[in-house]
Write a protein that holds these residues in place. Structure first.
Motif, mmCIF file in Angstrom:
data_model
loop_
_atom_site.group_PDB
_atom_site.id
_atom_site.type_symbol
_atom_site.label_atom_id
_atom_site.label_comp_id
_atom_site.label_asym_id
_atom_site.label_seq_id
_atom_site.Cartn_x
_atom_site.Cartn_y
_atom_site.Cartn_z
ATOM 1 N N PRO A 1 3.132 4.809 4.687
ATOM 2 C CA PRO A 1 1.774 4.844 4.131
ATOM 3 C C PRO A 1 0.897 3.765 4.768
ATOM 4 O O PRO A 1 1.334 2.630 4.996
ATOM 5 N N PRO B 1 -1.981 10.451 10.465
ATOM 6 C CA PRO B 1 -1.118 9.571 9.668
ATOM 7 C C PRO B 1 0.295 9.530 10.242
ATOM 8 O O PRO B 1 0.848 10.545 10.652
ATOM 9 N N ASN C 1 -5.899 0.378 6.390
ATOM 10 C CA ASN C 1 -6.364 1.223 5.288
ATOM 11 C C ASN C 1 -7.764 0.737 4.880
ATOM 12 O O ASN C 1 -7.913 -0.430 4.513
ATOM 13 N N ASN D 1 0.829 -1.210 0.000
ATOM 14 C CA ASN D 1 0.000 0.000 0.000
ATOM 15 C C ASN D 1 0.868 1.267 0.000
ATOM 16 O O ASN D 1 1.812 1.402 0.779
ATOM 17 N N GLY D 2 0.542 2.180 -0.904
ATOM 18 C CA GLY D 2 1.255 3.447 -0.992
ATOM 19 C C GLY D 2 2.574 3.386 -1.720
ATOM 20 O O GLY D 2 3.231 4.422 -1.891
ATOM 21 N N LYS D 3 2.990 2.198 -2.171
ATOM 22 C CA LYS D 3 4.262 2.084 -2.873
ATOM 23 C C LYS D 3 4.065 2.356 -4.364
ATOM 24 O O LYS D 3 2.978 2.222 -4.911
ATOM 25 N N SER E 1 -2.645 1.330 -4.222
ATOM 26 C CA SER E 1 -3.409 1.536 -2.977
ATOM 27 C C SER E 1 -4.092 0.218 -2.614
ATOM 28 O O SER E 1 -4.805 -0.370 -3.445
ATOM 29 N N THR F 1 1.080 4.519 -8.483
ATOM 30 C CA THR F 1 1.027 4.215 -7.049
ATOM 31 C C THR F 1 -0.068 3.190 -6.774
ATOM 32 O O THR F 1 -1.179 3.290 -7.300
#
Length: 545
Positions: free
Chosen positions: A349, A344, A312, A255-257, A280, A278
């Protein structure tokens, strides 16, 4: 090209050929094109020659010489070369004998005869001269039209045929920027669910030479789930399009990478060789890998307990303290405990921080049980938290060199111990004399007695049975403090030495028990007192008969 007629003089005159009768045909495979002034057709690498009459023997010999010379192969350096437009092009062809003729052919439809002094504004001769068999060219500036094969044709001195060599020249052409496409996930909002399959496709178009493709997710290079790279070639420009598929089961850690498709090509740089998307991923709150303990709080001061939760979308937080439940942004009835709103976590992420604030920390607060509950649309997770006013313990960490050193030291010690045990058991090295010494000690009683008397001639011969005769009891005087001290010192000296013999007396039963150890030359007697009386046993060795 064609050879002058004089080359055939003395072998078969040109005018004689047409007047001869009879027809013979010879074919020869050679490495170059040989042209004879006979007005006959010439094909690439195969020369049909028609010979008439008496002149045939001369032409046969001439053809044999041509075919014999064809055994030498042209050496080309390099075999392949890739350059950018404007770069110089260098090629060298060699034969093992001196050259008479050198020609270079390249696109578009250019053929140049070279000599060692050849030089103009486009190219020049390259090599160490015809006498060394060198036929090379240096083209000052590569053009896109030069892409293709460059051929050198060489003729050795005295030979009638040419020999050829070829170099493959690639003039690089920049491809398009990589195009990255990801199949639409199941969720309409564009987020993947944990463990959902991700399908991606990357294509790099119209490059020369063909580009290569490398995949990354974050900083991790991907090697699994990749298809074979597909290469499509388009003529006549010699352009290549490459493409590849990626299949991956997404994880919460994805996630977020950034998923990256990176193209490798001589004309692409860091700004034009990468396309990014990206990822998610939705997932429920995750377990913590270690117990949640918070150290270093101070009594009488404000205490903050921070817990980071991976989830998430963002979860809702609630702290449970005893019977009290405190939601984020709220406090308990006493006003001493309050929960800040989740925020956050920095640089992670899909991670969120929840903070419980305790006003004026008291001793009983340290003994309480604290529980954090995190909940989102995909699940719920509880975390137990303990606090302490003690400083955080430091973990002793060993680096790789220290670990290797310890392992090596242990191995050396074990090896040394094993060698010592082996040497002692086998009587090797420093234990080489021990076996003989122990063997000498195991001699029988008579042998020991004999040696003792031989070295001590003054000892009186007495029967051994007299040892067991009990002597009359005599009163023992009261020991003085000085005597006790001397006796204690003597006992310590006797204990530090090997005992040659022991005599144990039991006055109540009238039994005297003696132990003999004949392995020591001078026997010693240890007497144990009892009831403030002492009986002595005297051991006298007698010579065996």
């Amino acid at each position: 090209m064609s050879f002058p007629q004089r080359r055939l003089e003395g072998v078969c005159r040109w005018k004689d050929i047409g007047r001869q009768t009879g027809l013979a045909r010879l074919e020869g495979d050679i490495l170059g094109n040989v042209c004879l002034p006979l007005g006959l057709p010439v094909y690439r690498n195969r020369i049909p020659i028609y010979i008439k009459g008496s002149c045939g023997s001369h032409l046969k010999r001439l053809l044999a010489e041509v075919l014999s010379a064809a055994g030498d192969v042209v050496s080309v350096t390099p075999k392949e070369q890739t350059v950018r437009e404007g770069d110089p092009i260098q090629m060298l062809c060699k034969l093992p004998q001196p050259l008479e003729f050198c020609r270079i052919s390249y696109l578009p439809s250019t053929s140049v005869i070279l000599t060692p002094n050849k030089k103009d504004d486009r190219l020049s001769y390259f090599g160490e001269g015809f006498e060394k068999g060198h036929c090379g060219v240096l083209i000052y500036s590569a053009k896109d039209s030069h892409n293709g094969n460059i051929t050198c044709s060489l003729t050795a001195v005295g030979a009638l045929g040419e020999k050829s060599g070829t170099m493959k020249l690639t003039v690089a052409k920049r491809p398009s920027k990589p195009e990255l496409m990801i199949a639409r996930p199941e969720n309409p909002d564009g987020n993947f669910n944990e463990n959902e399959i991700l399908n991606a496709f990357c294509i790099v178009k119209n490059g020369r030479p063909a580009a290569n493709i490398t995949w990354y997710i974050g900083d991790e290079k991907l090697t699994d789930g990749l298809s074979t790279i597909l290469v499509e070639q388009y003529e006549p420009q010699d352009l290549h399009t490459v493409s590849q598929n990626l299949t991956r089961r997404v994880q919460a850690s994805d996630n977020g990478k950034q998923l990256r498709c990176v193209a490798g090509h001589p004309l692409l740089n860091d700004n034009t060789n990468t396309t990014i998307q990206t990822i998610s991923v939705k997932f429920a709150p995750k377990d913590q890998s270690q117990p949640l303990e918070r150290f270093g709080l101070v009594e009488g001061e404000e205490g903050k307990i921070l817990v980071t939760v991976m989830a998430n979308p963002k979860p809702d937080f609630m702290w449970v303290i005893g019977e009290d439940r405190i939601y984020e942004g709220d406090q308990d009835a006493s006003g001493r405990f309050r929960v800040l709103r989740g925020t956050p976590s920095e640089n992670i992420p899909g991670s969120w921080d929840s903070v419980l604030v305790i006003d004026q920390l008291m001793k009983e607060d340290v003994e309480r049980n604290y529980q954090l509950v995190a909940k989102n649309s995909l699940g719920e997770k509880s975390y137990s938290v303990s606090i302490s006013t003690s400083p955080e313990p430091r973990m002793f960490e060993l680096g790789a060199p220290a670990i290797v050193g310890i392992v090596v030291a242990v191995l050396v010690i074990l090896t040394a111990a094993a060698l010592l045990v082996f040497a002692r058991a086998k009587g090797r090295w420093c234990f080489a004399g021990a076996t003989a010494h122990f063997a000498g000690e195991s001699s029988d009683t008579e042998s020991a007695d004999h040696h003792h008397h031989a070295s001590n001639p003054k000892i009186k011969k007495t029967p051994f049975t007299s040892v067991f005769k009990k002597k009359a009891k005599e009163p023992t005087p009261e020991p003085s403090p000085e005597g006790e001290q001397e006796a204690a010192e003597e006992d310590r000296e006797e204990d530090s030495k090997d005992e040659a013999g022991r005599v144990m007396l039991n006055p109540d039963e009238g039994v005297v028990y003696a132990e003999l150890d004949l392995t020591v030359a001078t026997p010693r007697v240890q007497v144990k007192p009892e009831d403030e009386k002492t009986e002595y046993a005297e051991i006298i060795h007698t010579k065996g008969k």
